[in-house]
Write an enzyme that holds these catalytic residues in place. Structure first.
Site, PDB file in Angstrom:
ATOM      1  N   GLU A  40      35.198  -4.773  31.006  1.00  0.00           N
ATOM      2  CA  GLU A  40      35.465  -6.195  31.184  1.00  0.00           C
ATOM      3  C   GLU A  40      36.959  -6.469  31.342  1.00  0.00           C
ATOM      4  O   GLU A  40      37.362  -7.306  32.147  1.00  0.00           O
ATOM      5  CB  GLU A  40      34.928  -7.014  29.993  1.00  0.00           C
ATOM      6  CG  GLU A  40      33.431  -6.950  29.833  1.00  0.00           C
ATOM      7  CD  GLU A  40      32.978  -5.902  28.822  1.00  0.00           C
ATOM      8  OE1 GLU A  40      31.973  -6.152  28.138  1.00  0.00           O
ATOM      9  OE2 GLU A  40      33.635  -4.838  28.720  1.00  0.00           O
ATOM     10  N   CYS A  75      37.016  -7.847  23.546  1.00  0.00           N
ATOM     11  CA  CYS A  75      36.686  -8.589  24.764  1.00  0.00           C
ATOM     12  C   CYS A  75      36.282 -10.023  24.447  1.00  0.00           C
ATOM     13  O   CYS A  75      36.602 -10.948  25.189  1.00  0.00           O
ATOM     14  CB  CYS A  75      35.587  -7.885  25.540  1.00  0.00           C
ATOM     15  SG  CYS A  75      36.148  -6.339  26.301  1.00  0.00           S
TER      16      CYS A  75
END
Length: 119
Positions: A40, A75
């Site tokens: 990500e 994240c």
């Protein structure tokens, strides 16, 4: 992406995101024993390199048919700093759904809220 690009221990996760203009950006993680960015986070840089600064939806998938994998804690903190309205695909099998990134880490620290003014 996970099946074709994730090989060995260095790349085990793939991520894809849709920008608001419809473009799809993909990336894989870059594992290293000292740490390394998740798929990500690599995707955030790849999107910026393509001029896609307004991501709408993101999903991460594990290699070896692990399916959708939710964002890790780091994240969950970083993504809303870049894209506060980002939707994230989570769940497994028939429970796949989309949630707001802010729902995954309620009451999170928002970096912009704690920056000193320039004046």
């Amino acid at each position: 992406m996970a099946r074709t690009r994730c090989r060995g221990d260095n790349h085990t996760m793939a991520a894809a995101a849709r920008a608001r203009d419809g473009r799809i950006v993909t990336a894989v993680n870059a594992y290293h024993f000292t740490g390394g960015p998740c798929a990500e986070l690599v995707l955030v840089g790849a999107a910026a390199a393509r001029g896609a600064y307004d991501l709408d939806t993101i999903v991460a998938v594990g290699d070896r048919d692990r399916g959708v994998v939710p964002p890790c804690g780091r994240c969950r903190q970083v993504l809303p700093d870049y894209f506060p309205a980002l939707k994230v695909v989570v769940g497994a099998d028939d429970r796949i759904r989309t949630v707001l990134i802010t729902d995954l880490l309620p009451e999170s620290y928002v970096r912009a809220d704690h920056q000193l003014g320039t004046g």
